[in-house]
Scaffold this motif. Sequence first.
Motif, PDB file in Angstrom:
ATOM      1  N   ARG A 112      -2.195   7.726   5.289  1.00 53.47           N
ATOM      2  CA  ARG A 112      -2.401   6.385   4.709  1.00 53.47           C
ATOM      3  C   ARG A 112      -3.808   5.860   4.945  1.00 53.47           C
ATOM      4  O   ARG A 112      -4.289   5.022   4.184  1.00 53.47           O
ATOM      5  CB  ARG A 112      -1.352   5.410   5.255  1.00 53.47           C
ATOM      6  N   GLN A 119      -5.212   4.420   1.432  1.00 56.41           N
ATOM      7  CA  GLN A 119      -5.463   2.992   1.188  1.00 56.41           C
ATOM      8  C   GLN A 119      -6.820   2.741   0.542  1.00 56.41           C
ATOM      9  O   GLN A 119      -6.987   1.766  -0.179  1.00 56.41           O
ATOM     10  CB  GLN A 119      -5.332   2.184   2.474  1.00 56.41           C
ATOM     11  N   MET A 131       0.813  -1.217   0.000  1.00 52.70           N
ATOM     12  CA  MET A 131       0.000   0.000   0.000  1.00 52.70           C
ATOM     13  C   MET A 131       0.850   1.272   0.000  1.00 52.70           C
ATOM     14  O   MET A 131       0.546   2.234  -0.700  1.00 52.70           O
ATOM     15  CB  MET A 131      -0.943  -0.051   1.209  1.00 52.70           C
ATOM     16  N   PHE A 162      -5.051   2.932  -2.976  1.00 53.71           N
ATOM     17  CA  PHE A 162      -4.414   1.724  -2.439  1.00 53.71           C
ATOM     18  C   PHE A 162      -2.952   1.664  -2.840  1.00 53.71           C
ATOM     19  O   PHE A 162      -2.075   1.743  -2.004  1.00 53.71           O
ATOM     20  CB  PHE A 162      -5.163   0.430  -2.821  1.00 53.71           C
TER      21      PHE A 162
END
Length: 389
Positions: free
Chosen positions: A258, A262, A65, A266
């Motif tokens: 993040r 994600q 990721m 992603f």
Amino acid sequence: MQTSLQIDSRFPQMGTTIFTVMSRMAAECGAVNLSQGFPDFQADPALFDAVHKHMCQGRNQYAPMAGMPELRQAISDKVAALYGPRYDVESEVTVTAGATQALFTAIAAFVRPGDEVIVFDPVYDSYVPTIETVGGKAVYARLQFPDYTPDWAQVAQLITPKTRMIVLNSPHNPTGSLLTAVDLDKLVELLRGTNIVVLSDEVYEHILFDGEKHASLCAHPELAERSIIVSSFGKTYHITGWKIGYVVSPAELMAEFRKVHQFNVFTVHTPSQLGLAEYMQDASRHLGLAGFYQEKRDFFRNLLAATPFELLPCRGTYFQLARYSAISDLPDRAFAEWMTREVGVAVIPVSVFHADGHDDRVVRFCFAKKEETLLAAAERLCKAFVKPR
Ligand code: PMP
Ligand code: GLN
């Protein structure tokens, strides 16, 4: 196809970006396109070979990721070599689908409805729509014409308990101005004791002229601890169409980044990341960029010296601003359209970067072009605007 839905637009005022509009008009009119910022020359085949090799070796599935570890390591090494701090490869570096996504994700991760975000006007076109998409409010500090320097006393007055973030961009698109170490010292005074996050768009970090040194926020320890720094391989390696960039920040900020990244992207194209990681090992490739573009800047400025355009200083980026009051008293948008249609050279009107449409009668030329393209543009400009003696 027709729809029977009643669309209640979330963005009723929003049009198409000026870059798309002017590039399309340039193509329709057969104009030399110095509007949208992208190189018209080929990138280094060694980079293509590296990506191709990884594709053939089967590196074609999802990357982690945060990005391929090899590329995160190369980014961390480069930042440490250039600016000093060592960002942790596991927790402090993330590879993104270009800088635009990085900026969007950072804003979405930190800005809540009702929060204020300070931006500098003229402002790069993606920041404010992004802030508004997540319910934030852009608050405008001005860059003072014609040097486009910040007025820190004004910024001090704009900071309120609602200020969540301040967005910086140096070297600055569209103006080619730079923040200096003195600017950063002034900023730190204003932010001390607050919880304001700094989002620093440094996509032109390697394109500074006349021996200037890039004042990265990560080189300033007191600012670095509250900063998310964004860069893009598009600008550095002449691959704007690949849309790969990165973010570095302290781990606590990156953890929040993040959370959005994600579920938004992603992860990014695996073989390109591996190819870039290899390509970055030769630092001369990014360190040589300033000299490479300085030659283009000087070549273009010399060509324009014969015309009535008044060239403003260009200290970084691949954009040259010019006043045209000796040629026309049209508003800048009308002038840019007229130039595209009648003179055959497409440019960007700078008023589109001003929140209130303020017009200093300035247009932006992109000089990230082959010599022959710059010559073709200059030939048209001289034919239109330089009287034969
Ligand atoms: N920020 C600035 C100041 C830019 O000029 C650009 C692209 N020209 C971007 C962000 C976006 O970069 P990317 O193409 O990597 O999304
Ligand atoms: N940032 C580039 C410019 O300033 C264009 C990027 C885009 O088209 N969104 O021209």
